[in-house]
Design an enzyme around this catalytic site. Structure first.
Site, mmCIF file in Angstrom:
data_model
loop_
_atom_site.group_PDB
_atom_site.id
_atom_site.type_symbol
_atom_site.label_atom_id
_atom_site.label_comp_id
_atom_site.label_asym_id
_atom_site.label_seq_id
_atom_site.Cartn_x
_atom_site.Cartn_y
_atom_site.Cartn_z
ATOM 1 N N ASP A 125 70.851 57.018 39.900
ATOM 2 C CA ASP A 125 71.641 58.236 39.773
ATOM 3 C C ASP A 125 71.937 58.931 41.097
ATOM 4 O O ASP A 125 72.079 60.143 41.139
ATOM 5 C CB ASP A 125 70.989 59.215 38.791
ATOM 6 C CG ASP A 125 69.603 59.673 39.214
ATOM 7 O OD1 ASP A 125 69.092 59.167 40.217
ATOM 8 O OD2 ASP A 125 69.039 60.551 38.535
ATOM 9 N N GLY A 126 72.066 58.168 42.184
ATOM 10 C CA GLY A 126 72.461 58.783 43.434
ATOM 11 C C GLY A 126 71.818 58.121 44.630
ATOM 12 O O GLY A 126 71.334 56.985 44.557
ATOM 13 N N ALA A 131 68.461 54.208 47.395
ATOM 14 C CA ALA A 131 68.960 54.565 46.070
ATOM 15 C C ALA A 131 67.998 55.554 45.419
ATOM 16 O O ALA A 131 66.797 55.554 45.695
ATOM 17 C CB ALA A 131 69.094 53.320 45.203
ATOM 18 N N LYS A 132 68.524 56.423 44.572
ATOM 19 C CA LYS A 132 67.686 57.363 43.821
ATOM 20 C C LYS A 132 67.353 56.744 42.473
ATOM 21 O O LYS A 132 68.221 56.548 41.635
ATOM 22 C CB LYS A 132 68.394 58.704 43.633
ATOM 23 C CG LYS A 132 67.495 59.761 43.019
ATOM 24 C CD LYS A 132 68.204 61.088 42.888
ATOM 25 C CE LYS A 132 67.236 62.133 42.357
ATOM 26 N NZ LYS A 132 66.662 61.745 41.038
ATOM 27 N N TRP A 133 66.076 56.449 42.282
ATOM 28 C CA TRP A 133 65.625 55.738 41.090
ATOM 29 C C TRP A 133 65.420 56.697 39.924
ATOM 30 O O TRP A 133 64.985 57.833 40.113
ATOM 31 C CB TRP A 133 64.337 54.981 41.393
ATOM 32 C CG TRP A 133 64.572 53.960 42.448
ATOM 33 C CD1 TRP A 133 64.483 54.129 43.802
ATOM 34 C CD2 TRP A 133 65.006 52.621 42.240
ATOM 35 N NE1 TRP A 133 64.837 52.980 44.454
ATOM 36 C CE2 TRP A 133 65.155 52.030 43.518
ATOM 37 C CE3 TRP A 133 65.270 51.859 41.112
ATOM 38 C CZ2 TRP A 133 65.565 50.720 43.688
ATOM 39 C CZ3 TRP A 133 65.678 50.553 41.276
ATOM 40 C CH2 TRP A 133 65.822 49.990 42.547
#
Length: 355
Positions: free
Chosen positions: A175-176, A28-30
């Protein structure tokens, strides 16, 4: 401090791609502060993406590092503030404060966590030359006994799972997705990973602009949306234009130039007014003494912009100008048009941290 990888280290970065590439390791993009953590016994240093130290702003993270990370290590990760099932970036911003007493108060009120996703050194060994899969395995072993506020970032090599994360994790404030080639060594400062971010569009009122630092061309458009009380709230900027387009915008916007009298953001220079409404030029510790003045425009033109996600009532990142919308009226540009991600409890993300 005497480690096989010494500060400062510019963290490895990712470049944007349109879709999740196959055959990689996925995370996951933190949405927090990128942090490279150095520990040598009781000595702890936390470096930011720019190399500036973050150590003094997160005493609770320093304490957690001493309690839970290996005695000698260098870990790449993200510092986040998480509660009520999601991330809160604005509360993270508040932690960058010159007063130690304020930092201590916020550390107790809104404590931060460390999400670790890479390992650069362990003991006397530098791991930067090892592939991503090896570093991940070593990181999982090093953090086998870790507990909140230290977390091992969830990772998978299953692209179907990565796509599911991309769809669902946004509701927890992420967010991604980031994709990392399995044999990739750690390459500081280089964009050799891949990131896929959410993108949406919104129609916004253009109510002002700032000059570009290089001269009399438009630097950024100031964007607004109307709230439920009919007030135009400043929600962010659109700023990515070629230089030729910046020159063209000066002429396009000239007929709309006006004074602040009667403008929705006329009180922008009054610090107290920012507590009542979102306006450009608000006081910020991040402004660094920059000129925050702007050129008011009559709020009559509407543009479509692309954005990734909201942070509270504003765009989290710079929006991307798409096109003018002469078919839209300014008063139709409200918050109601914005897509809201389905909520997803952050505990469901961090609960999957083991490989």
């Amino acid at each position: 401090m005497d480690l096989p990888v010494m500060p400062p280290v510019s963290p490895m970065l990712a470049r944007s791609v349109a879709s999740i590439p196959p055959g990689m390791s996925y995370e996951a993009k933190w949405d927090g502060f990128r942090a490279v953590v150095f520990r040598d016994g009781d000595e702890v240093e936390i470096g930011s993406r720019t190399g500036k130290p973050l150590t003094r702003y997160f005493p609770e993270v320093v304490a957690a590092v001493r309690a839970q990370l290996p005695q000698r290590c260098v870990v790449d990760g993200e510092i986040v503030v998480a509660h009520d099932g999601r991330l809160h970036f604005e509360e993270l911003l508040e932690r960058i404060h010159p007063a130690e007493s304020r930092v201590r108060t916020l550390a107790e009120r809104t404590p931060a966590s460390l999400v670790a996703f890479d390992l650069l050194a362990l003991g006397d060994r530098a791991l930067t030359g090892e592939g991503q899969s090896t570093r991940r395995r070593e990181l999982a072993g090093a953090l086998a006994g870790a507990a909140p506020p230290v977390h091992l970032a969830p990772a998978t090599t299953d692209v179907a799972v990565a796509r599911e994360w991309f769809e669902h994790f946004e509701g927890a404030g992420l967010d991604g997705v980031v994709a990392k080639p399995l044999d990739l060594p750690y390459r500081p400062g280089e964009r050799v990973m891949y990131k896929v971010k959410h993108t949406r569009t919104a129609d916004c009122v253009v109510a002002g602009f700032r000059w570009h630092r290089s001269g009399p061309v438009v630097g950024s458009l100031l964007l607004g949306l109307y709230d439920g009380d009919g007030r135009l709230q400043h929600v962010g900027v659109a700023a990515s234009f070629p230089m030729a387009r910046r020159r063209e915008l000066v002429a396009e916007l000239e007929p709309l130039r006006t004074g602040t009298e009667g403008h929705p953001w006329a009180e922008w220079a009054d610090e107290a007014a920012h507590a009542r409404s979102r306006m450009p030029g608000g006081p910020s510790r991040w402004s660094g003494g920059k000129d925050l003045s702007w050129v008011p425009l009559r709020p009559e033109r509407v543009c479509e912009v692309g954005y990734d996600h909201m942070e509270g009532d504003r765009f989290r990142h710079t929006a991307q100008f798409r096109r003018w919308r002469p078919d839209r009226t300014p008063l139709s540009c409200t918050y109601e048009q914005l897509a809201e991600p389905v909520g997803y409890d952050l505990a469901g993300v961090l609960g999957g941290g083991r490989p």
